[in-house]
Design an enzyme around this catalytic site. Structure first.
Site, PDB file in Angstrom:
ATOM      1  CG  ASP A  56      49.110  54.246  53.469  1.00 19.38           C
ATOM      2  OD1 ASP A  56      49.690  55.226  52.958  1.00 19.38           O
ATOM      3  OD2 ASP A  56      49.193  53.963  54.672  1.00 19.38           O
ATOM      4  CB  SER A  74      47.641  43.218  61.816  1.00 17.42           C
ATOM      5  OG  SER A  74      47.715  42.365  60.696  1.00 17.42           O
TER       6      SER A  74
END
Length: 262
Positions: A48, A167
């Site tokens: 990514d 996160s």
């Protein structure tokens, strides 16, 4: 639904990892590749992070082309599965297009200097010292939070919602949702505020209260501007990036399943 693209001129963009280099060596023998300038589409080998590097390079160079990612990294949310036995050109020409809308960040520093940067994943504001940040949050020129006391705040695109935003306990957004995630980072006050989901046409303004005492840095993907006083964030108009995915690509399922992992 898949499209029949008819791509014939393809370019390779290769991460410097061993897995990507090994895959590239096999692919070079299977197809006649051209330079990115001549290509109709680009095949990105990596993870990514490398996909983001490839897309940023296109934005900066002004030559935006569809990108088909092959996962030779770790997570690979933005990539297709590597299948050595399949014919890559056929997979690319059966792929479906998904448009990715980057963000435009305009930051003004404490000395009045203006800076501009683009973000494909997110724009984040982060405290520079042990002092918590105090941030006024505006959406479409209306004050929504007079003072957010936190380590910071971020605005994530659907492409970036599975990265830093996740996160920070932000929501995962489907790639085609045309939404943005506005997510606080370790918020102290308002204590119960967990963020917001906004339409991607929204214009977000973040003003730093007590900025001389509580300095804040703004980061657009990897580009950092320190000591900001105000940051404006909105969708970069008329500049969509195109990702190519295999029909039946498992990304939608991964987005759903990620929200039920404990």
């Amino acid at each position: 639904m898949s499209d029949r693209h008819g791509f014939t001129r393809l370019a390779l963009a290769i991460s410097d990892t061993a897995r990507a280099q090994e895959t590239a060596a096999a692919l070079r023998e299977a197809h006649d590749w051209v330079s990115e300038d001549e290509a109709e589409a680009v095949v990105a080998l990596g993870g990514d992070g490398f996909m983001l590097q490839t897309l940023h390079r296109m934005l900066e160079g002004g030559a935006v082309k569809p990108v088909y990612g092959v996962n030779r990294g770790t997570m690979g949310f933005l990539m297709n599965k590597h299948r050595p036995s399949s014919k890559l050109i056929d997979r690319i020409n059966r792929s479906r297009r998904i448009a990715i809308s980057p963000l435009q960040m305009k930051a003004t520093t404490q000395d009045g200097t203006s800076h501009s940067a683009c973000a494909i994943n997110e724009v984040s504001l982060l405290r520079e010292t042990r002092q918590t940040a105090k941030i006024e949050v505006q959406v479409d020129e209306k004050v929504r939070i007079k003072e957010l006391v936190a380590d910071g705040i971020l605005v994530a695109t659907p492409a970036g919602s599975t990265a830093y935003n996740l996160s920070a306990n932000g929501p995962i957004l489907p790639l085609e949702s045309q939404l943005l995630a506005l997510t606080p980072i370790s918020a102290f006050r308002p204590r119960r505020w967990r963020g917001a989901i906004l339409p991607d046409r929204a214009r977000i303004t973040l003003r730093i209260n007590e900025h001389d005492k509580r300095p804040v840095a703004a980061v657009a993907d990897q580009q950092e501007i320190r000591d900001v006083a105000e940051v404006q964030i909105e969708r970069l108009r008329d500049t969509d990036l195109t990702l190519l995915f295999d029909p039946g690509h498992s990304l939608d399922e991964r987005i759903v399943s990620e929200q039920f992992m404990f």
